[in-house]
Design a protein around this motif. Sequence first.
Motif, short mmCIF file in Angstrom:
data_model
loop_
_atom_site.label_atom_id
_atom_site.label_comp_id
_atom_site.label_asym_id
_atom_site.label_seq_id
_atom_site.Cartn_x
_atom_site.Cartn_y
_atom_site.Cartn_z
N THR A 9 -12.83 3.84 6.46
CA THR A 9 -12.70 3.37 5.12
C THR A 9 -11.88 2.28 5.15
OG1 THR A 9 -12.20 3.73 2.84
CG2 THR A 9 -10.75 4.83 4.52
N THR A 10 -12.15 1.13 4.42
CA THR A 10 -11.17 0.15 4.31
C THR A 10 -10.12 -0.08 3.42
OG1 THR A 10 -12.77 -1.14 3.21
CG2 THR A 10 -12.93 -1.47 5.66
N LEU A 11 -10.44 1.12 2.60
CA LEU A 11 -9.54 1.41 1.31
C LEU A 11 -7.84 1.59 1.67
CD1 LEU A 11 -11.75 3.73 -0.69
CD2 LEU A 11 -11.28 1.32 -1.11
N GLY A 12 -7.11 0.95 1.00
CA GLY A 12 -5.86 1.29 1.19
C GLY A 12 -5.14 2.43 0.85
N ASP A 13 -4.14 3.04 1.12
CA ASP A 13 -3.65 4.45 0.51
C ASP A 13 -3.56 4.60 -0.84
OD1 ASP A 13 -3.24 5.10 3.27
OD2 ASP A 13 -0.87 5.26 3.27
N THR A 14 -3.14 3.47 -1.46
CA THR A 14 -3.06 3.38 -2.98
C THR A 14 -4.40 3.65 -3.59
OG1 THR A 14 -0.92 2.13 -2.94
CG2 THR A 14 -2.03 2.05 -4.91
N LYS A 15 -5.36 2.92 -3.04
CA LYS A 15 -6.81 2.92 -3.40
C LYS A 15 -7.60 4.25 -3.52
CE LYS A 15 -7.90 -1.93 -3.49
NZ LYS A 15 -8.66 -2.87 -3.05
N VAL A 16 -7.25 4.86 -2.31
CA VAL A 16 -7.58 6.40 -2.00
C VAL A 16 -7.05 7.17 -2.96
CG1 VAL A 16 -7.76 8.27 -0.59
CG2 VAL A 16 -8.27 5.75 0.37
N LYS A 17 -5.86 7.05 -3.12
CA LYS A 17 -4.94 7.90 -4.12
C LYS A 17 -5.70 7.77 -5.73
CE LYS A 17 -0.81 8.40 -1.62
NZ LYS A 17 0.68 8.02 -1.67
N VAL A 18 -5.82 6.54 -6.09
CA VAL A 18 -6.29 6.23 -7.44
C VAL A 18 -7.58 6.93 -7.60
CG1 VAL A 18 -7.11 4.35 -8.95
CG2 VAL A 18 -4.76 4.22 -7.74
N LEU A 19 -8.61 6.77 -6.38
CA LEU A 19 -9.94 7.20 -6.45
C LEU A 19 -9.92 8.75 -6.61
CD1 LEU A 19 -12.75 5.99 -6.18
CD2 LEU A 19 -12.62 6.26 -3.74
N LYS A 20 -8.98 9.42 -5.95
CA LYS A 20 -8.89 10.83 -6.17
C LYS A 20 -8.57 11.32 -7.41
CE LYS A 20 -9.84 12.40 -1.85
NZ LYS A 20 -10.91 13.49 -1.47
N LEU A 21 -7.52 10.46 -8.21
CA LEU A 21 -7.02 10.76 -9.47
C LEU A 21 -7.91 10.57 -10.47
CD1 LEU A 21 -3.50 9.42 -9.13
CD2 LEU A 21 -4.19 11.81 -9.19
N ILE A 22 -8.87 9.53 -10.32
CA ILE A 22 -9.90 9.23 -11.25
C ILE A 22 -10.81 10.36 -11.07
CG2 ILE A 22 -12.19 7.80 -11.67
CD1 ILE A 22 -10.18 5.49 -10.97
N PRO A 148 -12.57 9.07 0.53
CA PRO A 148 -11.74 9.70 1.88
C PRO A 148 -10.76 10.57 1.52
CG PRO A 148 -11.72 7.10 1.77
CD PRO A 148 -12.31 7.66 0.30
N ALA A 149 -10.29 11.15 2.57
CA ALA A 149 -9.14 12.35 2.52
C ALA A 149 -7.98 11.51 1.83
CB ALA A 149 -8.86 13.07 3.70
N TRP A 150 -7.26 12.40 1.24
CA TRP A 150 -5.91 11.78 0.81
C TRP A 150 -5.02 11.25 2.01
CZ3 TRP A 150 -3.91 11.46 -3.70
CH2 TRP A 150 -4.43 12.27 -4.94
N PRO A 151 -4.38 10.12 1.79
CA PRO A 151 -3.68 9.70 2.95
C PRO A 151 -2.72 10.62 3.31
CG PRO A 151 -3.68 8.13 1.03
CD PRO A 151 -4.21 9.33 0.51
N LYS A 152 -2.38 10.75 4.74
CA LYS A 152 -1.38 11.54 5.36
C LYS A 152 0.06 11.20 4.79
CE LYS A 152 -3.87 13.93 8.52
NZ LYS A 152 -4.41 15.22 7.96
#
Length: 161
Positions: A9-22, A148-152
Amino acid sequence: MSTATVPATTLGDTKVKVLKLIGWAGILGAVVMIIGGGVVWGVVSSQLAAEKITVAEDASFLAGAPVVGPFSAYAQADIINHHALAMAGDKTYAELDKEDPLRATVMNASFLRTSLFTSVVSFGVSAFAIGMGVLSGLFGWAILTLAPAWPKKTTATGVRA
């Protein structure tokens, strides 16, 4: 059986977290809408049942059925209109002369129909809420599945744990 690899993924940590929260918000919204729609459906149904209304025997459908759901409420409202119009010579409340003794009876029939149609609308809104809840839950689940999985977490030394 082949194993497919998931592209990086080319998503940054913040975008992954926002996506998961959505995704989780969609699932939480689903639970609220499904429960809320079900509760409203149950309340309206039980209140109608408490009135002990039965669809008139000469109704075009569901004759003799207890009025506890949207179709029986609609059937009863329809036959009330039929009876009121027949009694008033096919005139509505607004068309009757103000001195006509039938005007009060036709007015009561109109009020009863309005009340029954309000319950029909309530059932419709409840069904819509439940349906949208199911869709919201499916969308939330899809987002969580595809994201993607939550960022470590990063340690104090800057290394991801």
